[in-house]
Scaffold this active site. Structure first.
Site, PDB file in Angstrom:
ATOM      1  N   ARG A 165      -3.128  -2.430  -8.577  1.00  0.00           N
ATOM      2  CA  ARG A 165      -3.780  -4.009  -8.362  1.00  0.00           C
ATOM      3  C   ARG A 165      -5.064  -3.481  -7.982  1.00  0.00           C
ATOM      4  O   ARG A 165      -6.061  -4.376  -7.967  1.00  0.00           O
ATOM      5  CB  ARG A 165      -3.084  -4.696  -7.569  1.00  0.00           C
ATOM      6  CG  ARG A 165      -1.741  -5.207  -7.938  1.00  0.00           C
ATOM      7  CD  ARG A 165      -0.907  -6.323  -7.494  1.00  0.00           C
ATOM      8  NE  ARG A 165      -0.454  -5.726  -5.969  1.00  0.00           N
ATOM      9  CZ  ARG A 165       0.154  -6.458  -5.166  1.00  0.00           C
ATOM     10  NH1 ARG A 165       0.639  -7.888  -5.312  1.00  0.00           N
ATOM     11  NH2 ARG A 165       0.563  -5.947  -3.888  1.00  0.00           N
ATOM     12  N   GLU A 198       6.119   3.122   2.531  1.00  0.00           N
ATOM     13  CA  GLU A 198       7.159   2.469   3.316  1.00  0.00           C
ATOM     14  C   GLU A 198       8.616   2.342   2.516  1.00  0.00           C
ATOM     15  O   GLU A 198       9.396   2.307   3.182  1.00  0.00           O
ATOM     16  CB  GLU A 198       6.582   1.140   4.020  1.00  0.00           C
ATOM     17  CG  GLU A 198       6.421   0.111   2.752  1.00  0.00           C
ATOM     18  CD  GLU A 198       4.854   0.133   2.394  1.00  0.00           C
ATOM     19  OE1 GLU A 198       4.459  -0.980   1.938  1.00  0.00           O
ATOM     20  OE2 GLU A 198       4.040   1.083   2.447  1.00  0.00           O
TER      21      GLU A 198
END
Length: 180
Positions: free
Chosen positions: A64, A101
């Site tokens: 993105r 994460e």
């Protein structure tokens, strides 16, 4: 919070437990479908004028970040450098491994590009693992990092990352949102 920020937030969908339980994913797809001029204006406004005057190229982070950096590069008539996941660029490349994460990955960029003054561009800043890897990668390629332009900062998830962070939106200022 300005009405522009509210407008941008209304086009970001929050998806709980994606891609793994406990992760809150911000879907920017609805934002990219409209308000492109306003989004570009907001990105530019978040970056200090001195950095905009110095930058040679925007360093776009897959995937993105490609969208956001392309908007900036086109509007400001600057270059665009790509940071991709491993195996997506032809050799020669420089790469670094990193943790995020919800897993581990590797980023690469083309080797042999004349050193540039760059602004890293990415969509969401969470724990900072990707940004740290991109910073390390850019430094390996001898690029001078002016800072990082981030659409959405999640400041409670990261500490100081050793680079100027310029964000358009901050999770702490999110208005009441519809969560999917």
């Amino acid at each position: 919070m300005t009405s522009l920020h509210t407008t941008l937030w209304t086009h970001i969908r929050t998806v709980q437990d994606f891609p793994k339980p406990g992760i809150c994913f911000y879907d920017l797809t609805p934002l990219f479908m409209q308000n492109i001029a306003a989004l570009t204006d907001a990105l530019i406004a978040s970056i200090p004028a001195e950095a905009l005057n110095e930058v040679d190229s925007f360093l776009a982070v897959e995937a993105r970040g490609f969208v956001l950096a392309s908007l900036l590069a086109q509007r400001l008539n600057k270059g665009l450098l790509l940071v991709r996941k491993a195996g997506k660029l032809p050799p020669p490349v420089v790469g670094v491994g990193y943790s995020l994460e919800y897993g581990v990955d590797r980023l690469e960029m083309a080797d042999g590009i004349v050193p540039q003054k760059v602004i890293i561009v990415d969509d969401v800043l969470a724990t900072g693992g990707t940004l740290k890897a991109v910073k390390q990668l850019a430094e390996k390629c001898q690029h001078h990092i002016l800072g990082a332009s981030i659409l959405l900062d999640l400041p409670d998830l990261h500490s100081d990352l050793g680079v100027n962070i310029w964000s358009v939106l901050d999770e702490r200022t999110q208005p009441e949102a519809q969560v999917a």
